[in-house]
Motif scaffolding. Structure first.
Motif, mmCIF file in Angstrom:
data_model
loop_
_atom_site.group_PDB
_atom_site.id
_atom_site.type_symbol
_atom_site.label_atom_id
_atom_site.label_comp_id
_atom_site.label_asym_id
_atom_site.label_seq_id
_atom_site.Cartn_x
_atom_site.Cartn_y
_atom_site.Cartn_z
ATOM 1 N N HIS A 45 1.003 -1.349 -0.097
ATOM 2 C CA HIS A 45 -0.023 -0.085 -0.054
ATOM 3 C C HIS A 45 0.979 1.412 0.060
ATOM 4 O O HIS A 45 2.095 1.002 0.499
ATOM 5 C CB HIS A 45 -0.963 0.111 1.151
ATOM 6 N N SER A 46 0.556 2.357 -0.529
ATOM 7 C CA SER A 46 1.223 3.617 -0.671
ATOM 8 C C SER A 46 0.752 4.636 0.316
ATOM 9 O O SER A 46 -0.703 4.639 0.402
ATOM 10 C CB SER A 46 1.175 3.937 -1.863
ATOM 11 N N ILE A 59 6.036 13.045 7.954
ATOM 12 C CA ILE A 59 7.341 11.914 8.299
ATOM 13 C C ILE A 59 7.096 10.557 8.204
ATOM 14 O O ILE A 59 5.878 10.229 8.729
ATOM 15 C CB ILE A 59 7.874 12.510 9.771
ATOM 16 N N ALA A 60 7.776 10.032 7.262
ATOM 17 C CA ALA A 60 7.579 8.660 6.878
ATOM 18 C C ALA A 60 8.582 7.767 7.624
ATOM 19 O O ALA A 60 9.705 8.190 7.570
ATOM 20 C CB ALA A 60 7.464 8.376 5.508
ATOM 21 N N SER A 61 8.228 6.764 8.052
ATOM 22 C CA SER A 61 9.431 5.856 8.600
ATOM 23 C C SER A 61 9.101 4.359 8.197
ATOM 24 O O SER A 61 7.918 4.060 7.850
ATOM 25 C CB SER A 61 9.544 6.019 10.110
ATOM 26 N N GLY A 62 9.819 3.338 8.436
ATOM 27 C CA GLY A 62 9.442 1.851 8.189
ATOM 28 C C GLY A 62 10.221 1.254 7.332
ATOM 29 O O GLY A 62 9.905 1.156 6.198
ATOM 30 N N GLY A 63 11.565 0.784 7.346
ATOM 31 C CA GLY A 63 12.307 0.229 6.536
ATOM 32 C C GLY A 63 13.158 1.119 5.448
ATOM 33 O O GLY A 63 13.926 0.388 4.538
ATOM 34 N N ALA A 72 12.559 9.207 -1.525
ATOM 35 C CA ALA A 72 11.139 9.312 -0.975
ATOM 36 C C ALA A 72 10.971 11.004 -0.823
ATOM 37 O O ALA A 72 9.990 11.581 -1.092
ATOM 38 C CB ALA A 72 10.876 8.555 0.203
ATOM 39 N N VAL A 73 12.289 11.378 -0.372
ATOM 40 C CA VAL A 73 11.974 13.230 -0.412
ATOM 41 C C VAL A 73 12.187 13.782 -1.723
ATOM 42 O O VAL A 73 11.380 14.725 -1.645
ATOM 43 C CB VAL A 73 12.965 13.775 0.855
ATOM 44 N N ALA A 74 13.019 13.444 -2.255
ATOM 45 C CA ALA A 74 13.103 14.038 -3.761
ATOM 46 C C ALA A 74 12.048 13.977 -4.515
ATOM 47 O O ALA A 74 11.552 14.806 -5.499
ATOM 48 C CB ALA A 74 14.225 13.350 -4.423
ATOM 49 N N ASP A 75 11.333 12.631 -4.410
ATOM 50 C CA ASP A 75 10.213 12.478 -5.046
ATOM 51 C C ASP A 75 9.098 13.168 -4.659
ATOM 52 O O ASP A 75 7.696 12.950 -5.156
ATOM 53 C CB ASP A 75 9.766 11.139 -5.308
ATOM 54 N N ASN A 76 9.068 14.049 -3.476
ATOM 55 C CA ASN A 76 7.762 14.485 -2.910
ATOM 56 C C ASN A 76 6.879 13.560 -2.204
ATOM 57 O O ASN A 76 5.614 13.728 -2.001
ATOM 58 C CB ASN A 76 7.093 15.678 -3.869
ATOM 59 N N TYR A 77 7.398 12.214 -2.091
ATOM 60 C CA TYR A 77 6.611 11.225 -1.326
ATOM 61 C C TYR A 77 6.265 11.618 0.211
ATOM 62 O O TYR A 77 5.287 11.429 0.643
ATOM 63 C CB TYR A 77 7.155 9.971 -1.693
ATOM 64 N N THR A 78 7.393 12.146 0.643
ATOM 65 C CA THR A 78 7.256 12.587 2.293
ATOM 66 C C THR A 78 8.375 13.783 2.154
ATOM 67 O O THR A 78 9.087 14.195 1.435
ATOM 68 C CB THR A 78 7.823 11.451 3.120
ATOM 69 N N ASP A 79 7.774 14.519 3.420
ATOM 70 C CA ASP A 79 8.826 15.848 3.657
ATOM 71 C C ASP A 79 9.936 15.270 4.320
ATOM 72 O O ASP A 79 11.220 15.831 4.049
ATOM 73 C CB ASP A 79 8.055 16.640 4.502
#
Length: 130
Positions: A45-46, A59-63, A72-79
């Motif tokens: 899941h995304s 803020i994303a975490s997990g692996g 993930a930051v560069a792709d704007n998936y998370t800050d």
């Protein structure tokens, strides 16, 4: 214990929209458990729909590791990306990331135990020549 939902993406969007009403500055979420697909770790899941719905800092975490965290930051998936287990085993994690140095492996069996006190203070620091 794992928590499951029949539609985790819809639930995440609903939660993000609900907390937007309170002008929360940041939301720290844990990426769904990663699974290995063709030798690469992926999530079933995304968080992206939640990311798009939340108006504050995510803020994303997990692996995450150095490369996929930066991506993930560069792709704007998370800050921002947090590194829990990696930080436990690598008290100098920012320096290791800066130098692209090898990481200590964490020992999950020492997490959150009080006797004997192992794992929080005895991981070796990176030794570099200056």
């Amino acid at each position: 214990m794992e928590a499951v939902d029949s539609n985790p993406e819809a639930l995440g969007v609903h939660m993000a929209n609900a907390i937007n009403k309170f002008n929360i500055l940041y939301l720290h979420v844990i990426e769904p458990r990663m699974i290995e697909v063709n030798g690469k770790l992926e999530t079933p899941h995304s968080l992206l729909p939640m990311r798009k719905a939340f108006q504050g800092t995510l803020i994303a975490s997990g692996g995450y590791g150095r490369e996929d965290g930066n991506k993930a930051v560069a792709d704007n998936y998370t800050d921002l990306v947090s590194f829990g287990r990696l930080f436990l085993a690598n008290p100098d994690l920012p320096r290791r990331f800066e130098l692209d140095a090898p990481l200590n492996k964490y020992n999950r069996s020492t997490f959150y135990i009080s006797d004997p006190v192992l794992g929080y203070t005895d991981y070796p620091f990176l030794e570099t020549s200056t």
